[in-house]
Structures are given as structure tokens and as C-alpha cells.
Design a protein around this motif. Structure first.
Motif, PDB file in Angstrom:
ATOM      1  N   LYS A 299       0.830  -1.209   0.000  1.00  0.00           N
ATOM      2  CA  LYS A 299       0.000   0.000   0.000  1.00  0.00           C
ATOM      3  C   LYS A 299       0.865   1.260   0.000  1.00  0.00           C
ATOM      4  N   GLN A 300       1.941   1.227   0.773  1.00  0.00           N
ATOM      5  CA  GLN A 300       2.826   2.393   0.870  1.00  0.00           C
ATOM      6  C   GLN A 300       3.517   2.687  -0.461  1.00  0.00           C
ATOM      7  N   HIS A 301       3.767   1.642  -1.255  1.00  0.00           N
ATOM      8  CA  HIS A 301       4.534   1.797  -2.495  1.00  0.00           C
ATOM      9  C   HIS A 301       3.690   1.584  -3.742  1.00  0.00           C
ATOM     10  N   ILE A 302       2.380   1.747  -3.609  1.00  0.00           N
ATOM     11  CA  ILE A 302       1.483   1.472  -4.728  1.00  0.00           C
ATOM     12  C   ILE A 302       1.765   2.358  -5.937  1.00  0.00           C
ATOM     13  N   ASN A 303       2.214   3.588  -5.702  1.00  0.00           N
ATOM     14  CA  ASN A 303       2.479   4.510  -6.811  1.00  0.00           C
ATOM     15  C   ASN A 303       3.855   4.327  -7.431  1.00  0.00           C
ATOM     16  N   GLU A 304       4.645   3.424  -6.872  1.00  0.00           N
ATOM     17  CA  GLU A 304       5.970   3.128  -7.430  1.00  0.00           C
ATOM     18  C   GLU A 304       6.049   1.717  -8.012  1.00  0.00           C
ATOM     19  N   THR A 305       4.995   0.936  -7.788  1.00  0.00           N
ATOM     20  CA  THR A 305       5.022  -0.478  -8.155  1.00  0.00           C
ATOM     21  C   THR A 305       4.199  -0.735  -9.411  1.00  0.00           C
ATOM     22  N   GLN A 306       4.798  -1.446 -10.357  1.00  0.00           N
ATOM     23  CA  GLN A 306       4.083  -1.803 -11.577  1.00  0.00           C
ATOM     24  C   GLN A 306       3.288  -3.091 -11.384  1.00  0.00           C
ATOM     25  N   CYS A 307       3.946  -4.129 -10.889  1.00  0.00           N
ATOM     26  CA  CYS A 307       3.227  -5.369 -10.610  1.00  0.00           C
ATOM     27  C   CYS A 307       3.907  -6.143  -9.491  1.00  0.00           C
ATOM     28  N   SER A 321       4.778 -10.761 -19.353  1.00  0.00           N
ATOM     29  CA  SER A 321       3.793 -11.272 -20.311  1.00  0.00           C
ATOM     30  C   SER A 321       2.454 -10.574 -20.101  1.00  0.00           C
ATOM     31  N   PRO A 322       2.438  -9.249 -20.221  1.00  0.00           N
ATOM     32  CA  PRO A 322       1.178  -8.526 -19.996  1.00  0.00           C
ATOM     33  C   PRO A 322       0.154  -8.842 -21.081  1.00  0.00           C
ATOM     34  N   VAL A 323      -1.110  -8.809 -20.703  1.00  0.00           N
ATOM     35  CA  VAL A 323      -2.190  -8.945 -21.679  1.00  0.00           C
ATOM     36  C   VAL A 323      -2.601  -7.552 -22.124  1.00  0.00           C
ATOM     37  N   ILE A 324      -3.478  -7.491 -23.104  1.00  0.00           N
ATOM     38  CA  ILE A 324      -3.816  -6.215 -23.727  1.00  0.00           C
ATOM     39  C   ILE A 324      -4.455  -5.233 -22.744  1.00  0.00           C
ATOM     40  N   THR A 325      -5.084  -5.746 -21.694  1.00  0.00           N
ATOM     41  CA  THR A 325      -5.744  -4.878 -20.709  1.00  0.00           C
ATOM     42  C   THR A 325      -4.850  -4.515 -19.531  1.00  0.00           C
ATOM     43  N   ASP A 326      -3.568  -4.898 -19.587  1.00  0.00           N
ATOM     44  CA  ASP A 326      -2.612  -4.490 -18.550  1.00  0.00           C
ATOM     45  C   ASP A 326      -2.029  -3.130 -18.939  1.00  0.00           C
ATOM     46  N   PHE A 327      -2.515  -2.085 -18.290  1.00  0.00           N
ATOM     47  CA  PHE A 327      -2.091  -0.730 -18.620  1.00  0.00           C
ATOM     48  C   PHE A 327      -0.944  -0.282 -17.734  1.00  0.00           C
ATOM     49  N   ASP A 329       1.286   1.758 -15.327  1.00  0.00           N
ATOM     50  CA  ASP A 329       0.976   2.630 -14.182  1.00  0.00           C
ATOM     51  C   ASP A 329      -0.474   2.521 -13.731  1.00  0.00           C
ATOM     52  N   GLY A 330      -1.193   1.503 -14.224  1.00  0.00           N
ATOM     53  CA  GLY A 330      -2.580   1.320 -13.823  1.00  0.00           C
ATOM     54  C   GLY A 330      -3.523   2.372 -14.378  1.00  0.00           C
ATOM     55  N   ILE A 331      -3.067   3.142 -15.362  1.00  0.00           N
ATOM     56  CA  ILE A 331      -3.905   4.185 -15.974  1.00  0.00           C
ATOM     57  C   ILE A 331      -4.500   3.628 -17.257  1.00  0.00           C
ATOM     58  N   ASN A 332      -5.833   3.612 -17.351  1.00  0.00           N
ATOM     59  CA  ASN A 332      -6.512   3.034 -18.505  1.00  0.00           C
ATOM     60  C   ASN A 332      -6.362   3.956 -19.718  1.00  0.00           C
ATOM     61  N   THR A 333      -5.427   3.601 -20.581  1.00  0.00           N
ATOM     62  CA  THR A 333      -5.128   4.423 -21.762  1.00  0.00           C
ATOM     63  C   THR A 333      -6.336   4.514 -22.684  1.00  0.00           C
ATOM     64  N   TRP A 334      -7.036   3.410 -22.842  1.00  0.00           N
ATOM     65  CA  TRP A 334      -8.191   3.395 -23.750  1.00  0.00           C
ATOM     66  C   TRP A 334      -9.275   4.363 -23.275  1.00  0.00           C
ATOM     67  N   ASP A 335      -9.616   4.324 -22.001  1.00  0.00           N
ATOM     68  CA  ASP A 335     -10.639   5.220 -21.468  1.00  0.00           C
ATOM     69  C   ASP A 335     -10.216   6.680 -21.613  1.00  0.00           C
ATOM     70  N   PHE A 336      -8.933   6.944 -21.389  1.00  0.00           N
ATOM     71  CA  PHE A 336      -8.406   8.296 -21.573  1.00  0.00           C
ATOM     72  C   PHE A 336      -8.618   8.778 -23.004  1.00  0.00           C
ATOM     73  N   LEU A 337      -8.342   7.922 -23.948  1.00  0.00           N
ATOM     74  CA  LEU A 337      -8.402   8.308 -25.363  1.00  0.00           C
ATOM     75  C   LEU A 337      -9.838   8.506 -25.846  1.00  0.00           C
ATOM     76  N   VAL A 338     -10.736   7.603 -25.459  1.00  0.00           N
ATOM     77  CA  VAL A 338     -12.118   7.734 -25.958  1.00  0.00           C
ATOM     78  C   VAL A 338     -12.867   8.868 -25.267  1.00  0.00           C
ATOM     79  N   SER A 339     -12.306   9.367 -24.164  1.00  0.00           N
ATOM     80  CA  SER A 339     -12.970  10.469 -23.442  1.00  0.00           C
ATOM     81  C   SER A 339     -12.491  11.846 -23.922  1.00  0.00           C
ATOM     82  N   LEU A 340     -11.495  11.890 -24.819  1.00  0.00           N
ATOM     83  CA  LEU A 340     -10.978  13.181 -25.285  1.00  0.00           C
ATOM     84  C   LEU A 340     -12.024  13.949 -26.085  1.00  0.00           C
TER      85      LEU A 340
END
Length: 340
Positions: A299-307, A321-327, A329-340
Motif C-alpha cells: 500500500k505504501q509503495h502502490i504509486n511506485e510499483t508496476q506489478c 507477459s502482460p495482456v492487452i488490458t494491462d495498462f 501505471d494502472g492508468i486506462n489508456t483506452w478510457d483516456f483516449l475515448v474520453s478526449l
């Protein structure tokens, strides 16, 4: 150009990669010969890129690029008013920026790409491949050779210092700014030799340069590292890479000069440290007493940890071996883009 047509172009690109690495004859022999030359050039230009690690990255990309995955990922949604999205690429591992390229172009936006000098050979070939499969994509892609300009939103990846600069410089734009992240593994001492062997893949793939590479272990008090060292011995060929070997020798010299305690198996330095991000050829560890200690640390290092790799999180051997929905920094790139 419809979403279906864009998905088809990416799907054909995935098929191309799979055929390139297959032993069967294929229909695009000339293109495959060109791709082989491109990969060799990339490996010569950047010694961190090896044939094996380029294959690792490309095959992971290909696994994302099937129509079923792409249809589920896009949820049949696309932007109604396309904009230009700038992407400042990282270059720490081969084709690491491809997921951002995929998201921007699939969403229907135009892309303005600023390649990393460390990874500026393979990605342009893949873009040309996409355009061959759908010529209309050519109007959607622009490459920035110098300063980027004329864009509406930005996705940028860099170090913590670079990210702070990006945040200030691009503050008037919608943006995703990614910082340094590392991954860690939680061990409880009951891991099998096979699990520890697969942990070696999480540590050494791409020589540990990726944000999904394990840089640190959380281990119970009095943990015995003998089984760990025995399990990872087959990864010792990393030391044959000159750049990795130079990092190993440099860090070892520092540890010796400063009289630090560390463990050494002749290709990896293991040292106790409170820090999360370890240098190349080094692995940090930290003791814990209870599961609550682990939960608190994460919890303390959540913003520094990828997985996180463990029996309870991502299985050993699957960090890279990330899957397509593994974004990132945990930021959903797809949602960001479709909301522009």
C-alpha cells in the motif's frame, strides 16, 4: 476507415509476427527477410536488444493482436471527433511503446510519434506494415524528428525527473505522464525450485530494464537464499552481454569499496535495502514478519510499483507477459483516449 478495418490491420500485423517466428512457409517471404534485417540492425544499434528479447517482446505483442482480443478490448467504441495524440516513447525494452500506438490508432485518433533513440528501428517497420495492410492509416500517423507540435493530447513516459518536466511543460494538454516504476516479488520460503526458476525470468528478461521486471524481493526473516541461487543458475548467460557485465562489475566495485554486505553468484548482486528500484545486475531484498507487513508495504509503495509477483498475485514467470488490458501505471489508456 471503420474500427473493423483498423482491427483487421492490427490483426494481420499479429499474424505476420507469428508467421515470422514460425517454422512453416509463409506468403510474405520478402517482407520477412526485410524484417529479419531490421531486427539485426536494431540489435547492433542497441546492445541491450538481443534477438531473444526482441522475439520475446514481439511474440507478446502478437498474442494481443487477434480479432477476438481486439474486439473485446475496444468494446465496439471509437471517438467521434478524432484528435492528434502525441506519444513520447520510452526505449528501455524493444517495442515498449507499441501498446500506446495500438490504443491511439484503434480509438480513431491520429498519432504524433516521438521515438526514443534506443528504439527507433523496429517500430517504424511495424507502422509501415500497418499501412500496407490499410493504406488509410498513413494519414493517421506522423513522426516527429525534432520538437513535437500541433497536437491535442499527450502520452509520455520517462524517469521521475523527466516526468516532472513533462507535467509542467504539457500542463495545458490532456495527458498521461508515466514515471519510474518497478516490480517486486513476495516470497514465503515455500516456493518450489520451478517457481524460483520462473522468478528468474521475471528478474532477468530484458536484463531487468523493464518496469515489469522484479527489482526487489520481500522475504521472511532468516530467509535462506541458497535455493534461490540454485534455481536461477541457468540465467547466468546474462553476464555475456557487455553492457550488463559492465554494470555488474561497477556495482560490485562500489559495494566492496563501501564495505557493504551483499550476496554474489557471479552474475547477480543481492543486497538488503529499503529502496525499491535496484540498478541493473542488482536485486534488493527486505525482510517482513507477517502478511500484514507485506500488505502495508504494498500500500505504501502502490504509486511506485508496476506489478507484484507471488503465489497470491501474478504467477512467477509472467511479469513480462502482460495482456492487452494491462495498462502501464494502472492508468486506462483506452478510457483516456475515448474520453478526449
Amino acid at each position: 476507415m471503420s474500427l473493423k478495418q483498423r482491427i483487421e490491420a492490427f490483426s494481420k500485423t499479429g499474424l505476420f509476427i507469428n508467421q515470422f517466428y514460425s517454422e512453416t512457409k509463409h506468403n510474405e517471404a520478402i517482407l520477412h527477410q526485410g524484417f529479419e534485417t531490421i531486427i539485426k540492425q536494431a540489435c547492433l544499434y542497441n546492445p541491450w536488444f538481443t534477438q531473444n528479447y526482441v522475439k520475446e517482446s514481439l511474440m507478446n505483442i502478437a498474442s494481443m493482436l487477434n480479432e477476438e482480443n481486439l474486439n473485446a478490448f475496444t468494446k465496439n467504441s471509437e471517438v467521434k471527433n478524432p484528435k492528434t495524440v502525441a506519444v513520447i516513447c520510452a526505449g528501455n525494452i524493444p517495442c515498449v511503446a507499441f501498446h500506446d500506438i495500438l490504443c491511439v490508432l484503434l480509438s480513431g485518433h491520429k498519432i504524433l510519434l516521438k521515438f526514443s533513440t534506443d528504439d527507433s528501428i523496429i517500430l517504424p517497420f511495424l507502422l509501415k506494415l500497418l499501412v500496407q495492410y490499410n493504406p488509410e492509416l498513413d494519414q493517421k500517423i506522423r513522426i516527429a524528428n525534432q520538437r513535437i507540435s500541433e497536437f491535442d493530447a499527450i502520452i509520455a513516459t520517462g524517469s521521475n525527473n523527466t516526468a516532472a518536466h513533462f507535467e509542467n511543460y504539457f500542463k495545458k494538454y490532456p495527458r498521461i505522464i508515466r514515471k519510474n516504476r518497478s516490480s517486486l516479488a513476495v516470497l514465503n520460503g515455500s516456493e518450489s525450485k520451478e517457481e524460483l526458476f520462473h522468478l528468474g525470468k521475471d528478474i532477468f528478461t530484458y536484463f531487468g530494464l523493464g518496469c515489469r521486471n522484479v527489482n526487489k524481493l520481500l522475504v521472511p526473516e532468516n530467509y535462506n537464499f541458497n535455493a534461490f541461487f540454485e534455481a536461477i543458475v541457468d540465467y547466468g548467460d546474462v553476464i555475456s552481454n557487455n553492457k550488463y557485465a559492465n554494470n555488474y562489475e561497477y556495482q560490485r566495485a562500489i559495494y566492496l569499496l563501501e564495505n557493504m554486505k551483499f550476496l554474489d553468484n557471479n552474475f547477480l548482486l543481492v543486497k538488503e535495502s529499503k529502496e525499491l528500484h535496484s540498478p541493473v545486475a542488482c536485486l534488493y531484498y527486505e525482510y517482513y514478519q507477517t502478511k500484514d507487513d507485506v500488505t502495508k508495504y504494498l500500500k505504501q509503495h502502490i504509486n511506485e510499483t508496476q506489478c507484484v509477483i507471488s503465489k497470491d498475485y501474478i504467477p512467477f514467470g509472467y511479469s513480462q507477459s502482460p495482456v492487452i488490458t494491462d495498462f502501464a501505471d494502472g492508468i486506462n489508456t483506452w478510457d483516456f483516449l475515448v474520453s478526449l
